[in-house]
Design a protein around this motif. Structure first.
Motif, PDB file in Angstrom:
ATOM      1  N   SER A  92       0.835  -1.196   0.000  1.00  0.00           N
ATOM      2  CA  SER A  92       0.000   0.000   0.000  1.00  0.00           C
ATOM      3  C   SER A  92       0.873   1.251   0.000  1.00  0.00           C
ATOM      4  O   SER A  92       1.944   1.285   0.607  1.00  0.00           O
ATOM      5  CB  SER A  92      -0.925   0.013   1.220  1.00  0.00           C
ATOM      6  N   PHE A  95      -1.001   7.029  -4.329  1.00  0.00           N
ATOM      7  CA  PHE A  95      -0.633   6.953  -5.734  1.00  0.00           C
ATOM      8  C   PHE A  95       0.604   7.794  -6.030  1.00  0.00           C
ATOM      9  O   PHE A  95       1.487   7.383  -6.795  1.00  0.00           O
ATOM     10  CB  PHE A  95      -1.788   7.402  -6.623  1.00  0.00           C
ATOM     11  N   SER A  98       3.558   5.827  -5.338  1.00  0.00           N
ATOM     12  CA  SER A  98       3.597   4.495  -5.951  1.00  0.00           C
ATOM     13  C   SER A  98       4.396   4.572  -7.232  1.00  0.00           C
ATOM     14  O   SER A  98       3.876   4.949  -8.293  1.00  0.00           O
ATOM     15  CB  SER A  98       2.174   3.994  -6.230  1.00  0.00           C
ATOM     16  N   GLY A 144     -12.531   0.095  -6.287  1.00  0.00           N
ATOM     17  CA  GLY A 144     -11.288   0.730  -5.889  1.00  0.00           C
ATOM     18  C   GLY A 144     -11.175   0.854  -4.384  1.00  0.00           C
ATOM     19  O   GLY A 144     -12.180   0.920  -3.682  1.00  0.00           O
ATOM     20  N   TYR A 145      -9.946   0.848  -3.897  1.00  0.00           N
ATOM     21  CA  TYR A 145      -9.650   1.203  -2.515  1.00  0.00           C
ATOM     22  C   TYR A 145      -8.532   2.245  -2.551  1.00  0.00           C
ATOM     23  O   TYR A 145      -7.609   2.149  -3.383  1.00  0.00           O
ATOM     24  CB  TYR A 145      -9.148   0.003  -1.706  1.00  0.00           C
ATOM     25  N   ALA A 146      -8.605   3.192  -1.667  1.00  0.00           N
ATOM     26  CA  ALA A 146      -7.538   4.192  -1.594  1.00  0.00           C
ATOM     27  C   ALA A 146      -6.235   3.540  -1.143  1.00  0.00           C
ATOM     28  O   ALA A 146      -6.241   2.589  -0.366  1.00  0.00           O
ATOM     29  CB  ALA A 146      -7.930   5.300  -0.618  1.00  0.00           C
ATOM     30  N   TYR A 147      -5.144   4.059  -1.656  1.00  0.00           N
ATOM     31  CA  TYR A 147      -3.783   3.703  -1.238  1.00  0.00           C
ATOM     32  C   TYR A 147      -3.321   2.322  -1.707  1.00  0.00           C
ATOM     33  O   TYR A 147      -2.261   1.858  -1.276  1.00  0.00           O
ATOM     34  CB  TYR A 147      -3.620   3.822   0.289  1.00  0.00           C
ATOM     35  N   SER A 149      -3.583   1.493  -5.312  1.00  0.00           N
ATOM     36  CA  SER A 149      -3.917   1.598  -6.734  1.00  0.00           C
ATOM     37  C   SER A 149      -3.210   0.538  -7.570  1.00  0.00           C
ATOM     38  O   SER A 149      -3.801  -0.020  -8.506  1.00  0.00           O
ATOM     39  CB  SER A 149      -3.571   2.993  -7.252  1.00  0.00           C
ATOM     40  N   ALA A 152      -4.896  -2.878  -6.809  1.00  0.00           N
ATOM     41  CA  ALA A 152      -6.233  -2.915  -7.393  1.00  0.00           C
ATOM     42  C   ALA A 152      -6.171  -3.030  -8.909  1.00  0.00           C
ATOM     43  O   ALA A 152      -6.959  -3.760  -9.519  1.00  0.00           O
ATOM     44  CB  ALA A 152      -7.023  -1.669  -6.990  1.00  0.00           C
ATOM     45  N   ALA A 153      -5.232  -2.344  -9.530  1.00  0.00           N
ATOM     46  CA  ALA A 153      -5.089  -2.427 -10.986  1.00  0.00           C
ATOM     47  C   ALA A 153      -4.741  -3.852 -11.403  1.00  0.00           C
ATOM     48  O   ALA A 153      -5.282  -4.375 -12.386  1.00  0.00           O
ATOM     49  CB  ALA A 153      -4.011  -1.452 -11.453  1.00  0.00           C
TER      50      ALA A 153
END
Length: 253
Positions: A92, A95, A98, A144-147, A149, A152-153
């Motif tokens: 986590s 973005f 990341s 989606g979930y925050a933090y 990305s 999740a992608a």
């Protein structure tokens, strides 16, 4: 729930612990011969000693050559009828923090690890009278979930692969599905809990509650609940279920 076909051979990636081990043990209990695959020989051997699997294969799913060699060896022992592409990793970060390396790690393990495994088993599976490919994705592949990305992608990519491959395999005896757990009580989620505690100063109970709040039932999913869904998809009664992304998440999706 119907029984599995007589003594199928199931290969479970990331099968030494957590969701993978629960799936492996459930398949053993249903009469399958099970090979668990992972990077840690001791963890895999422990699963075998506990009766959760019969054989072990050592490979990193992000290493296509090593994974193919390990699966080829397992297939030579007994043709593989069931692939559970479970191995995964989660990191986590906002973005903005990341970087490309983080995205590459998440894609390599969570998506390409599935691709590599499917490529290795599908040629021998599609001409057999029964085959099951099940990817363990995540609710992060459905929303989606925050933090997270990058994670999740990668999980969204897994579900796209499942839906497309299911159409290609529709006229064969192979079904292709994804199971999408919500936050589950595993070592992987324990790492997320530790991260929340470290970054926010919350207690362990508060950190668990932060994750559990996503589930309308207000709790973490258990590995066995995920295994139960997988076992049903492996059964002969699920032969018309393909191309699906089934959430095991207490109503979250």
């Amino acid at each position: 729930m119907s029984a599995l076909p007589h003594s199928p051979h199931a290969l479970v990636t990331g099968g030494g612990r957590g969701i993978g081990r629960a799936i492996a043990a459930s398949l053993v209990g249903a009469g399958a011969t099970v090979t668990v695959l992972g990077r840690n020989a001791a963890t895999l051997e422990e699963a075998i000693n506990a009766g959760a699997a019969h054989f072990a294969a050592i490979a990193d799913v992000s290493d296509e050559t090593a994974l193919k060699a390990a699966i080829t060896e397992a297939h030579a022992r007994q043709p593989i009828d069931i692939l559970i592409a479970n191995a995964g990793s989660a990191e986590s970060a906002p973005f903005a923090k990341s970087d490309s390396a983080l995205f590459a790690r998440m894609i390599d393990v969570n998506f390409m690890g599935v691709v590599h495994a499917v490529r290795a088993v599908l040629p021998g599976m599609k001409d057999r009278p029964y085959g099951r490919v099940i990817a363990i994705a995540s609710t992060a592949g459905l929303k989606g979930y925050a933090y997270v990305s990058a994670y999740a992608a990668a999980k969204h990519a897994v579900i796209g692969l499942v839906r497309s491959l299911a159409l290609e395999m529709a006229c064969s005896n192979v079904t292709v599905n994804a199971v999408c757990p919500g936050f589950t009580d595993t070592d992987l989620v324990a790492g997320s809990i530790d991260n929340i505690m470290k970054k926010t100063g919350r207690t362990r109970e508060q950190a668990i509650a932060e994750l559990a709040k996503h589930n309308p039932q207000g709790r973490l999913i258990t590995p066995q609940e995920v295994a139960n869904a997988v076992l049903w998809l492996c059964s002969e009664n699920a032969s018309a279920i393909t191309g699906q992304a089934i959430a095991v998440a207490g109503g979250e999706i």
